[in-house]
Scaffold this motif. Structure first.
Motif, mmCIF file in Angstrom:
data_model
loop_
_atom_site.group_PDB
_atom_site.id
_atom_site.type_symbol
_atom_site.label_atom_id
_atom_site.label_comp_id
_atom_site.label_asym_id
_atom_site.label_seq_id
_atom_site.Cartn_x
_atom_site.Cartn_y
_atom_site.Cartn_z
ATOM 1 N N UNK A 34 0.829 -1.203 0.000
ATOM 2 C CA UNK A 34 0.000 0.000 0.000
ATOM 3 C C UNK A 34 0.867 1.259 0.000
ATOM 4 N N UNK A 35 1.907 1.273 0.831
ATOM 5 C CA UNK A 35 2.802 2.428 0.883
ATOM 6 C C UNK A 35 3.498 2.667 -0.460
ATOM 7 N N UNK A 36 3.858 1.602 -1.141
ATOM 8 C CA UNK A 36 4.475 1.738 -2.461
ATOM 9 C C UNK A 36 3.513 2.416 -3.428
ATOM 10 N N UNK A 37 2.258 2.023 -3.401
ATOM 11 C CA UNK A 37 1.264 2.638 -4.291
ATOM 12 C C UNK A 37 1.047 4.105 -3.950
ATOM 13 N N UNK A 38 1.014 4.432 -2.664
ATOM 14 C CA UNK A 38 0.845 5.827 -2.254
ATOM 15 C C UNK A 38 2.036 6.659 -2.728
ATOM 16 N N UNK A 39 3.253 6.165 -2.499
ATOM 17 C CA UNK A 39 4.453 6.904 -2.904
ATOM 18 C C UNK A 39 4.570 7.035 -4.417
ATOM 19 N N UNK A 40 4.158 6.014 -5.153
ATOM 20 C CA UNK A 40 4.180 6.084 -6.613
ATOM 21 C C UNK A 40 3.231 7.169 -7.103
ATOM 22 N N UNK A 41 2.031 7.215 -6.541
ATOM 23 C CA UNK A 41 1.058 8.236 -6.935
ATOM 24 C C UNK A 41 1.563 9.632 -6.579
ATOM 25 N N UNK A 42 2.142 9.795 -5.395
ATOM 26 C CA UNK A 42 2.684 11.093 -5.004
ATOM 27 C C UNK A 42 3.814 11.505 -5.942
ATOM 28 N N UNK A 43 4.656 10.567 -6.315
ATOM 29 C CA UNK A 43 5.738 10.864 -7.264
ATOM 30 C C UNK A 43 5.205 11.331 -8.604
ATOM 31 N N UNK A 44 4.137 10.707 -9.083
ATOM 32 C CA UNK A 44 3.523 11.130 -10.346
ATOM 33 C C UNK A 44 2.977 12.554 -10.230
ATOM 34 N N UNK A 45 2.370 12.875 -9.085
ATOM 35 C CA UNK A 45 1.834 14.221 -8.870
ATOM 36 C C UNK A 45 2.951 15.261 -8.867
ATOM 37 N N UNK A 46 4.061 14.954 -8.203
ATOM 38 C CA UNK A 46 5.179 15.894 -8.140
ATOM 39 C C UNK A 46 5.768 16.119 -9.528
ATOM 40 N N UNK A 47 5.946 15.068 -10.296
ATOM 41 C CA UNK A 47 6.506 15.203 -11.648
ATOM 42 C C UNK A 47 5.568 16.011 -12.541
ATOM 43 N N UNK A 48 4.283 15.765 -12.447
ATOM 44 C CA UNK A 48 3.329 16.448 -13.318
ATOM 45 C C UNK A 48 3.117 17.911 -12.932
ATOM 46 N N UNK A 49 3.264 18.224 -11.645
ATOM 47 C CA UNK A 49 3.012 19.596 -11.166
ATOM 48 C C UNK A 49 4.165 20.066 -10.288
ATOM 49 N N UNK A 50 5.385 19.928 -10.780
ATOM 50 C CA UNK A 50 6.557 20.232 -9.961
ATOM 51 C C UNK A 50 6.612 21.679 -9.494
ATOM 52 N N UNK A 51 6.000 22.587 -10.230
ATOM 53 C CA UNK A 51 6.035 24.000 -9.838
ATOM 54 C C UNK A 51 5.238 24.271 -8.563
ATOM 55 N N UNK A 52 4.419 23.324 -8.130
ATOM 56 C CA UNK A 52 3.574 23.526 -6.954
ATOM 57 C C UNK A 52 4.110 22.834 -5.703
ATOM 58 N N UNK A 53 5.307 22.273 -5.783
ATOM 59 C CA UNK A 53 5.878 21.570 -4.630
ATOM 60 C C UNK A 53 7.054 22.334 -4.085
ATOM 61 N N UNK A 54 7.146 22.382 -2.783
ATOM 62 C CA UNK A 54 8.232 23.077 -2.105
ATOM 63 C C UNK A 54 8.844 22.117 -1.098
ATOM 64 N N UNK A 55 10.100 21.774 -1.304
ATOM 65 C CA UNK A 55 10.792 20.869 -0.384
ATOM 66 C C UNK A 55 11.504 21.709 0.649
ATOM 67 N N UNK A 56 11.172 21.516 1.926
ATOM 68 C CA UNK A 56 11.797 22.310 2.972
ATOM 69 C C UNK A 56 13.137 21.744 3.418
ATOM 70 N N UNK A 57 13.334 20.478 3.227
ATOM 71 C CA UNK A 57 14.592 19.870 3.637
ATOM 72 C C UNK A 57 15.482 19.616 2.446
ATOM 73 N N UNK A 58 16.710 19.227 2.723
ATOM 74 C CA UNK A 58 17.625 18.872 1.642
ATOM 75 C C UNK A 58 17.397 17.421 1.284
ATOM 76 N N UNK A 59 16.286 17.170 0.650
ATOM 77 C CA UNK A 59 15.918 15.806 0.290
ATOM 78 C C UNK A 59 16.920 15.209 -0.701
ATOM 79 N N UNK A 60 17.340 16.025 -1.657
ATOM 80 C CA UNK A 60 18.265 15.553 -2.677
ATOM 81 C C UNK A 60 19.615 16.216 -2.430
#
Length: 83
Positions: A34-60
């Motif tokens: 279930x967690x894999x499916x949730x993370x996959x969907x969230x990843x698709x959302x970030x890629x499709x609408x990257x201008x609307x995401x703000x990462x507060x930490x140094x994730x990368x």
């Protein structure tokens, strides 16, 4: 489900995946699936609408070889591509 800004006080909702769990008897495996499916969907959302995401930490912490920062010191948006 994500909510994306489309204008002033305007939003669009999108359902990326509908999860109807079917227990296998192995709770840990079920949770991971279930967690894999949730993370996959969230990843698709970030890629499709990257201008609307703000990462507060140094994730990368590591950038791709040869990538140069833009005038604002951030990585160029062209470096983000759909998987």
């Amino acid at each position: 489900v994500t909510s994306m800004r489309t204008g002033k006080f305007r939003f669009s909702m999108r359902v990326w995946d509908v999860i109807r769990p079917e227990p296998s008897g192995d709770r840990e495996q079920d949770v991971q699936r279930i967690l894999l499916r949730i993370n996959t969907a969230l990843g698709r959302a970030v890629v499709e609408h990257q201008e609307q995401w703000f990462w507060q930490g140094r994730r990368f912490k590591h950038r791709p070889p040869g990538e140069t920062a833009g005038p604002d010191g951030l990585p160029p948006t062209e470096s983000f591509t759909a998987p």
